[in-house]
Write a protein that holds these residues in place. Sequence first.
Motif, PDB file in Angstrom:
ATOM      1  N   ASP A 151       0.902  -1.260   0.173  1.00  0.00           N
ATOM      2  CA  ASP A 151      -0.040   0.080  -0.056  1.00  0.00           C
ATOM      3  C   ASP A 151       0.848   1.017   0.147  1.00  0.00           C
ATOM      4  O   ASP A 151       1.951   1.321   0.537  1.00  0.00           O
TER       5      ASP A 151
ATOM      6  N   ASP B  61       0.426   4.165   1.215  1.00  0.00           N
ATOM      7  CA  ASP B  61       0.708   4.884   2.581  1.00  0.00           C
ATOM      8  C   ASP B  61       1.688   3.983   3.760  1.00  0.00           C
ATOM      9  O   ASP B  61       2.350   4.782   4.240  1.00  0.00           O
TER      10      ASP B  61
ATOM     11  N   GLU C   7       5.367   4.791   2.230  1.00  0.00           N
ATOM     12  CA  GLU C   7       5.620   6.245   2.700  1.00  0.00           C
ATOM     13  C   GLU C   7       5.842   6.167   4.106  1.00  0.00           C
ATOM     14  O   GLU C   7       6.923   6.758   4.335  1.00  0.00           O
ATOM     15  N   GLU C   8       5.369   5.595   4.841  1.00  0.00           N
ATOM     16  CA  GLU C   8       5.458   5.611   6.452  1.00  0.00           C
ATOM     17  C   GLU C   8       6.779   4.904   6.736  1.00  0.00           C
ATOM     18  O   GLU C   8       7.434   5.329   7.554  1.00  0.00           O
TER      19      GLU C   8
ATOM     20  N   LYS D  25      -0.871  -1.936  10.754  1.00  0.00           N
ATOM     21  CA  LYS D  25      -2.124  -1.671   9.974  1.00  0.00           C
ATOM     22  C   LYS D  25      -3.063  -2.747  10.258  1.00  0.00           C
ATOM     23  O   LYS D  25      -4.275  -2.398  10.435  1.00  0.00           O
TER      24      LYS D  25
END
Lengths: 209, 209
Positions: free
Chosen positions: B100, B102, B105-106, B121
């Motif tokens: 994913d 997100d 990126e994290e 998550k």
Amino acid sequence: MEFINNPREIEEGSFAIITEELGDRTFPEEIAPIVKRIIHSTADFEYADLLEFLNGGYECGMAALKQGKKIYADTRMIQVGVNKKALADHQIEIVNYSHDADVAEEAKKRGVTRSTVAIEKAIKDDSVGIFAIGNAPTALYTLIEKVKAGEAKPDLIIGAAIGFVGAAQSKKALDQIDSPIIRINGRKGGSPVVAAILNAMLYQLGREW
Amino acid sequence: MEFINNPREIEEGSFAIITEELGDRTFPEEIAPIVKRIIHSTADFEYADLLEFLNGGYECGMAALKQGKKIYADTRMIQVGVNKKALADHQIEIVNYSHDADVAEEAKKRGVTRSTVAIEKAIKDDSVGIFAIGNAPTALYTLIEKVKAGEAKPDLIIGAAIGFVGAAQSKKALDQIDSPIIRINGRKGGSPVVAAILNAMLYQLGREW
């Protein structure tokens, strides 16, 4: 808990351990990364003895990748196991047809495996250069028959069918043709092994991430 | 060329060979199909010695599947390796978050693996009952920390992280928690092993195709 959580550090550490444990076993410069990546994916050093290159398998496979030839994979696991960024960087597509509705229907009708029908479909597509077989001996046998009949002319066959019924035999049967081949002898093989071979070769084209 | 091309015949033949080669090694009735399916997927009999069940891993895992709990897989290879029909029959969803946007990126921002962020998550989603780890020790370590902190209460953890840096240790670290566990000791494991475990358990719920 303390643990290493940097992805690049983990990969480099793994390859250092593999190199150390391979000890005196050395491989040609372009082959070593393939051997090591297979071991990295399986934690199984036996693959150092099972991997074999025939009829310019490495060179012809690299040439096909450089030309952006399509890869046919006989499993979805191979398809998702090959590095997306590496494929995109070199504009290479990897396809699998074994779950297509038309393939399933025809396989049921003929009483053969979906893998057989799927590879027949791939052979009809001239843009496919590499046939990567990590599961089905039947796919490999079908491909061999088509090569013999002059209906297929692969740039590379990766023969890593796995299992107990026909797998070792199907890979041995690759001796009957002159195509460029990378194979895993014996019963072992499988999707992670095929993905490791493809990734190692793709990374040799350049890996900037 | 003559070769067996009937899928059911191939699978039955494989299991007969595996049973024969296991010889005197026998397993409890519900465990044997799991052991054999792992060997079927890897052609590696060593798994008969590496597979371990802790804290009711089998029973609690089966209960979670019967309840239709969601499965979190740490790789896409597991996700595509689990039988779609079996999942659909029992209305079970299998998810993976490691690709994913997100999550990526994290992970980059924090300098940790995508696997760590992805499992965090998954832990936030109460409908996930089974955590199936076939690749990343970091995912397993993160999960263990969350269980210790009381922030995760898995119905089953499949601990089959593979590799040379942290894999064996991360699976050993499962000793620190009381969750139901199925694990592969040592360096070996991987996505096909996790998929084999899940498929074997799903087939025990009934397989009508």
